[in-house]
Design a protein around this motif. Structure first.
Motif, PDB file in Angstrom:
ATOM      1  N   ALA A  25      44.099  63.863  38.365  1.00  0.00           N
ATOM      2  CA  ALA A  25      43.197  63.132  39.272  1.00  0.00           C
ATOM      3  C   ALA A  25      43.969  62.353  40.341  1.00  0.00           C
ATOM      4  O   ALA A  25      43.374  61.592  41.113  1.00  0.00           O
ATOM      5  N   GLN A 184      37.587  61.089  35.773  1.00  0.00           N
ATOM      6  CA  GLN A 184      37.282  61.096  37.205  1.00  0.00           C
ATOM      7  C   GLN A 184      36.373  59.917  37.572  1.00  0.00           C
ATOM      8  O   GLN A 184      36.559  59.276  38.609  1.00  0.00           O
ATOM      9  N   ALA A 185      35.410  59.604  36.709  1.00  0.00           N
ATOM     10  CA  ALA A 185      34.511  58.470  36.961  1.00  0.00           C
ATOM     11  C   ALA A 185      35.288  57.149  36.987  1.00  0.00           C
ATOM     12  O   ALA A 185      35.032  56.279  37.842  1.00  0.00           O
ATOM     13  N   VAL A 187      38.534  56.780  37.690  1.00  0.00           N
ATOM     14  CA  VAL A 187      39.347  56.789  38.920  1.00  0.00           C
ATOM     15  C   VAL A 187      38.473  56.428  40.121  1.00  0.00           C
ATOM     16  O   VAL A 187      38.859  55.600  40.959  1.00  0.00           O
ATOM     17  N   ASN A 188      37.286  57.014  40.204  1.00  0.00           N
ATOM     18  CA  ASN A 188      36.378  56.730  41.321  1.00  0.00           C
ATOM     19  C   ASN A 188      35.977  55.259  41.360  1.00  0.00           C
ATOM     20  O   ASN A 188      35.944  54.638  42.431  1.00  0.00           O
ATOM     21  N   THR A 189      35.672  54.693  40.171  1.00  0.00           N
ATOM     22  CA  THR A 189      35.275  53.278  40.077  1.00  0.00           C
ATOM     23  C   THR A 189      36.404  52.371  40.542  1.00  0.00           C
ATOM     24  O   THR A 189      36.186  51.432  41.321  1.00  0.00           O
ATOM     25  N   LYS A 191      39.014  53.169  42.458  1.00  0.00           N
ATOM     26  CA  LYS A 191      39.273  53.358  43.891  1.00  0.00           C
ATOM     27  C   LYS A 191      38.220  52.668  44.744  1.00  0.00           C
ATOM     28  O   LYS A 191      38.537  52.085  45.791  1.00  0.00           O
ATOM     29  N   ALA A 192      36.971  52.701  44.304  1.00  0.00           N
ATOM     30  CA  ALA A 192      35.898  52.006  45.034  1.00  0.00           C
ATOM     31  C   ALA A 192      36.175  50.500  45.058  1.00  0.00           C
ATOM     32  O   ALA A 192      36.013  49.841  46.091  1.00  0.00           O
TER      33      ALA A 192
END
Length: 197
Positions: A25, A184-185, A187-189, A191-192
């Protein structure tokens, strides 16, 4: 400034696989066990200090883990002296990783993260988990240890429920696709959150 994410979990929970998913990721991953292998290997920074401490621990120019286990069984006070050598060298290896890392999320794969207080140096912690019967089946299916050895290792680790309760995120590693989606969720959280900072 990079986000420091601790990754932990008991034996057989799927931590190495999850670390690989974080790497896929786009995260930089530091593995505590790999670091120890590096410093114990030929030319590693632990070889000469260990030879000075206990010459029988070094075989063929490398620190031998089986020899160490036997020597510690013979003299339990040896462990604390070994740790005095190893811990600073592992910390140095980790610092070199951080200095060289390019990702905005750095994952620190540390089996005994909570047990050693390493979680205090992290911005968040992920714990990998599966039900106890799956954990036991995975470990015994490897064919590398007996049920008794598995129980001994588990007894030295913080109970899984406690690790889960103290973690910011939990990845259930029942299937590869499920684990990948959870990673992935996370990582997305993160990064947000970094883009909002």
């Amino acid at each position: 400034m990079s986000f420091r994410l601790g990754l932990t979990g008991s034996i057989g929970m799927g931590k190495s696989t999850t670390a690989q998913l974080f790497a896929e990721a786009g995260c930089d991953v530091w593995d505590a066990d790999v670091a120890v292998h590096r410093i114990y290997g030929k030319g590693g920074s632990a070889v000469e200090p260990m030879r000075a401490l206990e010459p029988r621990a070094v075989i063929d120019g490398m620190v031998s883990r089986p020899s160490l286990r036997a020597l510690i069984a013979e003299d339990p006070t040896l462990l604390a002296r070994i740790e005095k050598i190893v811990h600073p060298l592992v910390a140095q290896d980790r610092k070199e990783f951080v200095d060289a890392a390019r990702s905005d999320i750095l994952v620190f794969d540390i089996p005994l993260l909570f047990e050693t207080g390493g979680n205090k140096a992290m911005d968040a912690v992920v714990c990998v988990s599966v039900p106890a019967e799956i954990q036991q089946k995975r470990v015994l299916d490897r064919g590398t240890m007996t049920l008794e050895q598995f129980e001994q290792i588990k007894a030295k680790q913080m109970p899984n429920d406690d690790k889960v309760a103290q973690s910011d995120y939990v990845v259930i590693t029942d299937t590869m696709d499920h684990a990948r989606a959870q990673v992935q969720a996370i990582v997305n959280t993160i990064k947000a959150g970094l883009s909002d900072a």
